[in-house]
Design an enzyme around this catalytic site. Structure first.
Site, PDB file in Angstrom:
ATOM      1  N   GLU A  88      53.526  37.959  47.925  1.00  0.00           N
ATOM      2  CA  GLU A  88      53.753  39.244  47.277  1.00  0.00           C
ATOM      3  C   GLU A  88      53.499  40.395  48.222  1.00  0.00           C
ATOM      4  O   GLU A  88      52.854  40.249  49.257  1.00  0.00           O
ATOM      5  CB  GLU A  88      52.864  39.367  46.055  1.00  0.00           C
ATOM      6  N   CYS A 334      45.456  42.375  45.864  1.00  0.00           N
ATOM      7  CA  CYS A 334      45.865  41.183  46.616  1.00  0.00           C
ATOM      8  C   CYS A 334      45.917  39.919  45.786  1.00  0.00           C
ATOM      9  O   CYS A 334      44.914  39.511  45.222  1.00  0.00           O
ATOM     10  CB  CYS A 334      44.854  40.893  47.721  1.00  0.00           C
TER      11      CYS A 334
HETATM   12  N1  SAH Z   1      42.050  39.485  54.781  1.00  0.00           N
HETATM   13  C1  SAH Z   1      42.076  40.857  55.171  1.00  0.00           C
HETATM   14  C2  SAH Z   1      43.186  41.678  54.550  1.00  0.00           C
HETATM   15  C3  SAH Z   1      43.544  41.483  53.117  1.00  0.00           C
HETATM   16  S1  SAH Z   1      42.737  42.312  51.826  1.00  0.00           S
HETATM   17  C4  SAH Z   1      40.741  41.492  54.903  1.00  0.00           C
HETATM   18  O1  SAH Z   1      39.874  40.842  54.381  1.00  0.00           O
HETATM   19  O2  SAH Z   1      40.551  42.641  55.297  1.00  0.00           O
HETATM   20  C5  SAH Z   1      42.849  44.032  52.020  1.00  0.00           C
HETATM   21  C6  SAH Z   1      41.598  44.713  51.488  1.00  0.00           C
HETATM   22  O3  SAH Z   1      41.494  44.630  50.060  1.00  0.00           O
HETATM   23  C7  SAH Z   1      40.313  44.117  52.038  1.00  0.00           C
HETATM   24  O4  SAH Z   1      39.423  45.148  52.359  1.00  0.00           O
HETATM   25  C8  SAH Z   1      39.810  43.321  50.842  1.00  0.00           C
HETATM   26  O5  SAH Z   1      38.440  43.061  50.957  1.00  0.00           O
HETATM   27  C9  SAH Z   1      40.188  44.218  49.704  1.00  0.00           C
HETATM   28  N2  SAH Z   1      40.242  43.598  48.383  1.00  0.00           N
HETATM   29  C10 SAH Z   1      40.613  42.348  48.047  1.00  0.00           C
HETATM   30  N3  SAH Z   1      40.556  42.167  46.713  1.00  0.00           N
HETATM   31  C11 SAH Z   1      40.138  43.343  46.202  1.00  0.00           C
HETATM   32  C12 SAH Z   1      39.891  43.789  44.875  1.00  0.00           C
HETATM   33  N4  SAH Z   1      40.053  42.984  43.838  1.00  0.00           N
HETATM   34  N5  SAH Z   1      39.479  45.069  44.700  1.00  0.00           N
HETATM   35  C13 SAH Z   1      39.317  45.892  45.756  1.00  0.00           C
HETATM   36  N6  SAH Z   1      39.549  45.534  47.031  1.00  0.00           N
HETATM   37  C14 SAH Z   1      39.947  44.265  47.254  1.00  0.00           C
END
Ligand code: SAH
Length: 352
Positions: A88, A334
């Protein structure tokens, strides 16, 4: 699965065309057509050449399977890969342009407790061309072309850990910025990592001037381990050292993501410790209230608590922004869309 033609640079396509005894200008025709988001079957080249490409390469490696439009204008895309896997992406509208969020893996194996992408583990890495094709497809579907781009900025913040798929991600960044391609400037690209220290250091030496973003989400190793398993491998101190190295090598400041989670990391005391950790460093903090995932037991902080957190950072001299959470009505976070889609369709996709 056949090979992915979008994995190739213009130079590599030129070599392929030459090896087949075709005229040299066919390479640019093929490359330009692909960068415009066309399928191989739609390339303006002679039919025999098209047919021979189709024998070896996927016609359209990333297909837009579904689009959801949020009340705030955010669009969420469900893509289908050639092997049937689903990924996605999101396109967010801002004043300065449109930012597309891309996935780098099918699923993720980092195991962050708040994240939907990792619920079923990682199935496989995406190739460079599959990452790129998400952008080519959305640019085309949104009426953009190579001169007037509908996608102006890119964030590697979809499903997957970019540095867990290092080679393909670096190749993707080179394709994204290459001459004759879609040419999105590296300065308009943010790469987000959960903090894989050796890869952060290695990336510092690639000479690709993207915005490096690190998902911190905690101020002590103990608290970070509660929500991010990767914290068992790399302490915050090592992450900060790798960030300093990045700055030393590139002269570019870096960004920390900090998702505010009630009862975990969002008290006033956390804000003060965070400020102390980051004081004097050439960095910026992006705060966001957790986008609560229904499969997870974590909750977002209140709006007021988030504002107070921001105010403390600012008072302490830390550059910070509280970001709006976009597209939360369409599963903007995500992995949420894919997870709900798999559930609705009875699919399982655990790594095996
Ligand atoms: N794997 C990478 C990039 C993907 S996630 C990383 O960890 O940075 C992109 C951002 O969204 C990251 O900062 C992650 O921690 C955050 N994220 C993931 N799920 C989230 C959620 N449910 N609420 C807020 N931020 C979230």
């Amino acid at each position: 699965m056949k090979r992915i033609l979008q994995d190739l640079s213009l130079g590599e396509i030129s070599a392929l065309v030459a090896a087949r005894g075709e005229k040299a200008f066919r390479a640019r025709q093929i490359y330009e057509g692909l960068m415009q988001g066309k399928a191989i079957s739609a390339l303006p080249i002679p039919a025999p050449l098209r047919a021979s490409l189709l024998e070896n390469y996927e016609d359209e490696p990333v297909k837009i399977r579904d689009v959801f439009v949020s009340g705030d204008g955010t669009k969420k895309f469900l893509f289908e890969l050639a092997d049937g896997n689903l990924i996605e992406g999101v396109l967010m509208q801002y004043k300065y342009g449109n930012t597309q969020c891309v996935s780098t893996q099918v699923g993720c194996r980092m195991g962050c407790r708040f994240c939907a992408s990792t619920l079923h583990g990682r199935l496989r890495d995406l190739t460079a061309g599959e990452i790129l094709s998400q952008i080519l497809a959305v640019n085309r579907a949104s009426g953009g072309n190579l001169k007037e781009r509908a996608v102006t900025n890119v964030v590697l913040m979809g499903s997957g850990e970019p540095f867990d798929n290092y080679e393909n991600v670096v190749k993707f960044l080179k394709l994204l910025t290459a001459e004759g391609g879609i040419r999105i400037s590296a300065r308009n690209v943010s790469l987000s990592t959960c903090g894989l220290v050796p890869e952060m250091r290695r990336f510092s030496e690639e000479g690709i001037p993207v915005n490096l973003t690190v998902s911190l989400h905690a101020v002590t190793d103990e608290e970070r381990r509660r929500i991010m398993p990767i914290a068992n491998r790399y302490p915050i101190a090592a992450i900060l050292e790798a960030c300093a190295y990045y700055f030393e090598k590139t002269g570019r400041r870096y960004i920390f993501e900090y998702s505010l989670i009630e009862g975990e990391n969002a008290d006033e005391a956390h804000a003060r410790v965070l400020a102390a950790l980051l004081r004097g460093r050439p960095c910026h903090v992006n705060l966001i209230r957790l986008n609560a995932v229904k499969e997870r037991d974590l909750r977002a902080t209140g709006e007021n608590e988030a504002k107070r957190f921001l105010k403390i950072l600012e008072e302490e001299g830390i550059s910070a922004t509280l970001r709006r959470s976009m597209g939360s009505d369409i599963g903007g976070a995500c992995g949420q869309l894919r997870a709900s889609y798999l559930k609705a369709n009875g699919g399982t996709d655990d790594e095996n």
